[in-house]
Motif scaffolding. Structure first.
Motif, PDB file in Angstrom:
ATOM      1  N   THR A 109      -5.863   9.983  -3.260  1.00 35.84           N
ATOM      2  CA  THR A 109      -7.172  10.626  -3.212  1.00 35.84           C
ATOM      3  C   THR A 109      -8.232   9.602  -2.822  1.00 35.84           C
ATOM      4  O   THR A 109      -8.253   8.479  -3.339  1.00 35.84           O
ATOM      5  N   ALA A 110      -9.107   9.994  -1.893  1.00 39.58           N
ATOM      6  CA  ALA A 110     -10.128   9.075  -1.399  1.00 39.58           C
ATOM      7  C   ALA A 110     -11.481   9.771  -1.372  1.00 39.58           C
ATOM      8  O   ALA A 110     -11.581  10.968  -1.070  1.00 39.58           O
ATOM      9  N   ASP A 111     -12.496   9.025  -1.699  1.00 41.27           N
ATOM     10  CA  ASP A 111     -13.860   9.511  -1.568  1.00 41.27           C
ATOM     11  C   ASP A 111     -14.138   9.739  -0.085  1.00 41.27           C
ATOM     12  O   ASP A 111     -13.938   8.818   0.726  1.00 41.27           O
ATOM     13  N   LYS A 154      -6.039   9.750   1.668  1.00 39.86           N
ATOM     14  CA  LYS A 154      -5.883   8.784   2.760  1.00 39.86           C
ATOM     15  C   LYS A 154      -4.515   8.135   2.622  1.00 39.86           C
ATOM     16  O   LYS A 154      -4.107   7.749   1.517  1.00 39.86           O
ATOM     17  N   VAL A 155      -3.804   8.031   3.740  1.00 38.74           N
ATOM     18  CA  VAL A 155      -2.436   7.513   3.697  1.00 38.74           C
ATOM     19  C   VAL A 155      -2.456   6.066   3.210  1.00 38.74           C
ATOM     20  O   VAL A 155      -3.151   5.207   3.748  1.00 38.74           O
ATOM     21  N   TRP A 156      -1.660   5.823   2.164  1.00 35.11           N
ATOM     22  CA  TRP A 156      -1.557   4.507   1.516  1.00 35.11           C
ATOM     23  C   TRP A 156      -0.444   3.689   2.169  1.00 35.11           C
ATOM     24  O   TRP A 156      -0.632   2.552   2.564  1.00 35.11           O
ATOM     25  N   TYR A 157       0.744   4.299   2.285  1.00 31.78           N
ATOM     26  CA  TYR A 157       1.852   3.637   2.975  1.00 31.78           C
ATOM     27  C   TYR A 157       2.815   4.708   3.485  1.00 31.78           C
ATOM     28  O   TYR A 157       2.731   5.878   3.106  1.00 31.78           O
ATOM     29  N   SER A 158       3.705   4.291   4.359  1.00 30.85           N
ATOM     30  CA  SER A 158       4.681   5.221   4.924  1.00 30.85           C
ATOM     31  C   SER A 158       6.039   4.541   5.012  1.00 30.85           C
ATOM     32  O   SER A 158       6.119   3.318   5.155  1.00 30.85           O
ATOM     33  N   GLY A 195      -0.709   8.133  -9.092  1.00 28.77           N
ATOM     34  CA  GLY A 195      -1.426   9.387  -8.919  1.00 28.77           C
ATOM     35  C   GLY A 195      -1.545   9.809  -7.469  1.00 28.77           C
ATOM     36  O   GLY A 195      -2.469  10.536  -7.091  1.00 28.77           O
ATOM     37  N   ALA A 196      -0.620   9.333  -6.638  1.00 30.68           N
ATOM     38  CA  ALA A 196      -0.610   9.667  -5.212  1.00 30.68           C
ATOM     39  C   ALA A 196       0.359  10.820  -4.962  1.00 30.68           C
ATOM     40  O   ALA A 196       1.123  11.215  -5.836  1.00 30.68           O
ATOM     41  N   THR A 197       0.314  11.328  -3.737  1.00 23.50           N
ATOM     42  CA  THR A 197       1.164  12.469  -3.375  1.00 23.50           C
ATOM     43  C   THR A 197       1.990  12.127  -2.145  1.00 23.50           C
ATOM     44  O   THR A 197       1.432  11.692  -1.127  1.00 23.50           O
ATOM     45  N   PRO A 198       3.321  12.293  -2.217  1.00 23.66           N
ATOM     46  CA  PRO A 198       4.153  12.055  -1.027  1.00 23.66           C
ATOM     47  C   PRO A 198       4.226  13.295  -0.144  1.00 23.66           C
ATOM     48  O   PRO A 198       4.327  14.425  -0.638  1.00 23.66           O
ATOM     49  N   TYR A 199       4.165  13.093   1.146  1.00 24.09           N
ATOM     50  CA  TYR A 199       4.308  14.168   2.130  1.00 24.09           C
ATOM     51  C   TYR A 199       5.330  13.719   3.180  1.00 24.09           C
ATOM     52  O   TYR A 199       5.655  12.539   3.279  1.00 24.09           O
TER      53      TYR A 199
END
Length: 215
Positions: free
Chosen positions: A93-95, A157-161, A68-72
């Motif tokens: 998505t982060a609180d 919030k960035v999870w990984y790159s 459920g994450a979004t790539p940018y």
């Protein structure tokens, strides 16, 4: 004399044949020894390519979709050296209460609009109504961003790159992601099956050659 001559000729021919037969296995064995390491290197590189391709597919499409994450895609040099232009960043998505100084966030430039920026949080505060505000800055920028970021603007919030793979993400968007998953997954599966069958065929051929040499 003719009998003696015939026997002598027979011995010579038999000896020559034996020498020839003795030479052939040696030459075949040498050829096998020469091609063995090359075949192993080729097989290793092929499997390495397969694993890298599967890993990239997972990083760009599969993992973000399942989580459920979004790539940018980073398009400027503001986050150098760790996130140069072309870097794929995957944001979850982060609180807002869980966003702290040092986190890298992706946020809308203006609330409700599509344009986003990925920068690092360098300060956390509140406005007069108690809404959480974030001061952000690009790692490569000399100053902080001019306006604080409201919690409602934060997309994640960035999870990984992954460096340089973001350009691929720019090419395949929307429904093309789904199509790309099936197409690439099918190609990789076909390639894996081909490699397995090819390896099994080579092993069977090598066993037949060894049995033929020992017969």
């Amino acid at each position: 004399m003719s009998i003696t001559s015939g026997r002598h000729s027979s011995r010579v021919e038999s000896s020559s044949t034996l020498r020839h037969a003795a030479d052939e296995p040696g030459s075949d064995q040498k050829g096998d020894s020469d091609s063995g390491p090359l075949d192993m290197i080729r097989l290793t590189l092929s499997w390495l390519f397969l694993f890298v391709a599967v890993g990239l597919l997972a990083a760009v499409v599969v993992v973000p979709r399942l989580a459920g994450a979004t790539p940018y895609t980073i398009m400027t040099s503001s986050m150098r050296p760790h996130m140069p232009p072309g870097t794929l960043v995957v944001a979850r998505t982060a609180d807002p209460a869980q966003v702290h100084t040092g986190d890298v966030i992706t946020y809308q430039l203006r609330s409700g609009q599509a344009d986003v920026v990925t920068h690092r949080v360098v300060g956390v505060g509140q406005d007069g109504r108690g809404e959480r505000l974030f001061t952000t800055k690009g790692d490569n920028n000399p100053t902080t961003d001019p306006a604080p970021v409201r919690a409602v603007q934060v997309r994640g919030k960035v999870w990984y790159s992954v460096p340089y793979i973001g350009y691929l993400n720019q090419v395949i968007t929307g429904r093309q992601h789904v199509i790309a998953v099936y197409v690439v997954a099918g190609l990789l599966l076909a390639y894996a099956v081909f490699m397995v069958l090819s390896s099994a065929r080579d092993r069977r051929r090598a066993r037949r050659e060894r049995r033929r040499e020992t017969a």
